[in-house]
Structures are given as C-alpha cells and as structure tokens.
Design a protein around this motif. Structure first.
Motif, PDB file in Angstrom:
ATOM      1  N   ARG A  20      44.135  40.629  28.055  1.00 51.17           N
ATOM      2  CA  ARG A  20      43.407  39.636  27.280  1.00 51.17           C
ATOM      3  C   ARG A  20      42.787  40.241  26.034  1.00 51.17           C
ATOM      4  O   ARG A  20      42.684  39.583  24.993  1.00 51.17           O
ATOM      5  CB  ARG A  20      42.332  38.975  28.159  1.00 51.17           C
ATOM      6  CG  ARG A  20      42.916  37.878  29.035  1.00 51.17           C
ATOM      7  CD  ARG A  20      42.145  37.675  30.315  1.00 51.17           C
ATOM      8  NE  ARG A  20      42.707  36.558  31.073  1.00 51.17           N
ATOM      9  CZ  ARG A  20      43.817  36.616  31.759  1.00 51.17           C
ATOM     10  NH1 ARG A  20      44.533  37.720  31.773  1.00 51.17           N
ATOM     11  NH2 ARG A  20      44.270  35.560  32.425  1.00 51.17           N
ATOM     12  N   TYR A 116      36.007  43.338  27.513  1.00 51.12           N
ATOM     13  CA  TYR A 116      35.270  42.107  27.243  1.00 51.12           C
ATOM     14  C   TYR A 116      34.205  42.282  26.164  1.00 51.12           C
ATOM     15  O   TYR A 116      33.821  41.309  25.518  1.00 51.12           O
ATOM     16  CB  TYR A 116      34.664  41.560  28.530  1.00 51.12           C
ATOM     17  CG  TYR A 116      35.649  40.708  29.286  1.00 51.12           C
ATOM     18  CD1 TYR A 116      35.999  39.445  28.810  1.00 51.12           C
ATOM     19  CD2 TYR A 116      36.267  41.164  30.430  1.00 51.12           C
ATOM     20  CE1 TYR A 116      36.931  38.673  29.472  1.00 51.12           C
ATOM     21  CE2 TYR A 116      37.196  40.399  31.106  1.00 51.12           C
ATOM     22  CZ  TYR A 116      37.520  39.147  30.612  1.00 51.12           C
ATOM     23  OH  TYR A 116      38.456  38.379  31.269  1.00 51.12           O
ATOM     24  N   CYS A 139      39.688  33.323  28.819  1.00 54.84           N
ATOM     25  CA  CYS A 139      39.143  34.393  29.656  1.00 54.84           C
ATOM     26  C   CYS A 139      38.301  33.883  30.819  1.00 54.84           C
ATOM     27  O   CYS A 139      37.936  34.677  31.696  1.00 54.84           O
ATOM     28  CB  CYS A 139      38.290  35.333  28.800  1.00 54.84           C
ATOM     29  SG  CYS A 139      39.168  36.103  27.421  1.00 54.84           S
TER      30      CYS A 139
END
Length: 209
Positions: A20, A116, A139
């Motif tokens: 991601r 993140y 996410c």
C-alpha cells in the motif's frame, strides 16, 4: 501449525502495508516496484520466516518433559497452554517464544509504522479531499485486520498463561475468528459485494404455511 500460520500472517500483513505504501507514495512506479518476481519473493520470505519460527519454537517445546495430565486447556494446541503441562523448567521455551514474538513483532511493527507514516504524510499533502478519502478507504480494511490480529495476539502471548476463560476467548478470536473475518473485511471494499449485502439485509423474510 498454529505458530507457523500466525507468524506467516504477521509477515504478510507487513508486506501488504509495504504494498500500500508503494501504491500510494509511488503510484507511477508501482507496477515496476511490485512486479510478480518481487511479490513472489516477499510471500516466499513470509512463509520461510513463519516455518522457521514454528520449527524453532516446536523443537524447544519438544525438549520439555511431560509427566502429568495431558489435557490442554485451550481450543488450539498453542505453546503457552502446553507449557502449563510441563514438569521440567520451561525457561528455554518461554525465552524462545518471547524472543520470536519480540523479533517478529518489533520487525513487522517497524515496517507497518514506517509504511503508514509515509502514507499518512502523503495523504495530508494532497489538497483534494476526494484523493485523501480514496487513500484512507484503500487502507482502512488492512488497518482493521492489523488491529484485530495484533490486538488479540499481544494479549494472548504477552500475558502469563493461566487457562482462564478469557484466554479461551482470545485463542478462538486469534486463531479462528480473525482469519474468518479477513475475506469479509477485504470484500467490503467491492461495490458489488456491498450492493449484494444491502439487498440481502433489505430482503424481508416470507412466511409460508
């Protein structure tokens, strides 16, 4: 099998966070950075780490002496409730489990936190609210799975084993409920799945006589 699957899933969740990160922070290079060879290598490494962790902990556990009852107070044959039955000093097995938990947990936590952090920084730098919402929507399912998995896993393995009812609940959630919820959580991003779920919930039951 419990240790192997748990350790492998922990590594795969960190790999998914990296995936991601590449998709959000480097969208134009995503297909190059996450090609089939890289994905295969990351998945293979996750399984190798999981199998290695399971073998090490199992070898140390097999060296314990069991001379009393053979009833495991758990829904799965996990290491903590098995060690409660050991007649010998379980220090080596406890140290092995704690070490692997710290190494796996800390290593994967660093990867998750780093990925993140970059994702949130990138999202906050976007002026478009639609773009930020799209990133967080992408996410959100992964964050939910990580929270459930690590939350139950930490309580299960970082607290002393006692055979209590709470440990039984955490064991089921960690080894059964969380994997069963994964397909549902990830599928909720699919608009077709959402529409089918709405139709199913809106359908009124018909009584037949």
């Amino acid at each position: 099998l419990v240790i192997i699957s748990g350790a492998t899933e922990a590594c795969l969740l960190a790999v998914m966070a990296y995936d991601r990160f590449q998709a959000v922070c480097h969208p134009l290079l995503y297909t190059v950075a996450m090609n089939r060879k890289v994905c295969t290598g990351l998945v293979g490494a996750s399984w190798a780490i999981g199998i290695g962790t399971g073998l090490v902990d199992t070898i140390f556990l097999a060296q314990q002496h069991f001379c009393g009852p053979n009833l495991v107070h758990s829904f799965a044959c996990e290491a903590p409730p098995v060690l409660l039955l050991a007649c010998s000093d379980p220090y080596i097995s406890i140290a092995s489990i704690f070490t692997t938990m710290m190494v796996l947990g800390l290593g994967n936590f660093v990867l998750l936190l780093g990925s993140y952090t970059r994702i949130i920084t990138t999202a906050l730098g976007i002026n478009s609210a639609t773009g930020r919402n799209k990133i967080f929507s992408t996410c959100s399912s992964h964050i939910l799975v990580v929270t459930i998995f690590y939350g139950s896993g930490i309580f299960r393995y970082m607290t002393p084993a006692s055979g209590s009812a709470l440990e039984h609940v955490l064991s089921v959630q960690y080894s059964v409920v969380t994997p069963l919820l994964n397909p549902l959580i990830y599928s909720l991003k699919n608009q077709e799945v959402k529409a089918a779920l709405r139709r199913m919930l809106a359908r009124k039951p018909r009584l037949t006589f």
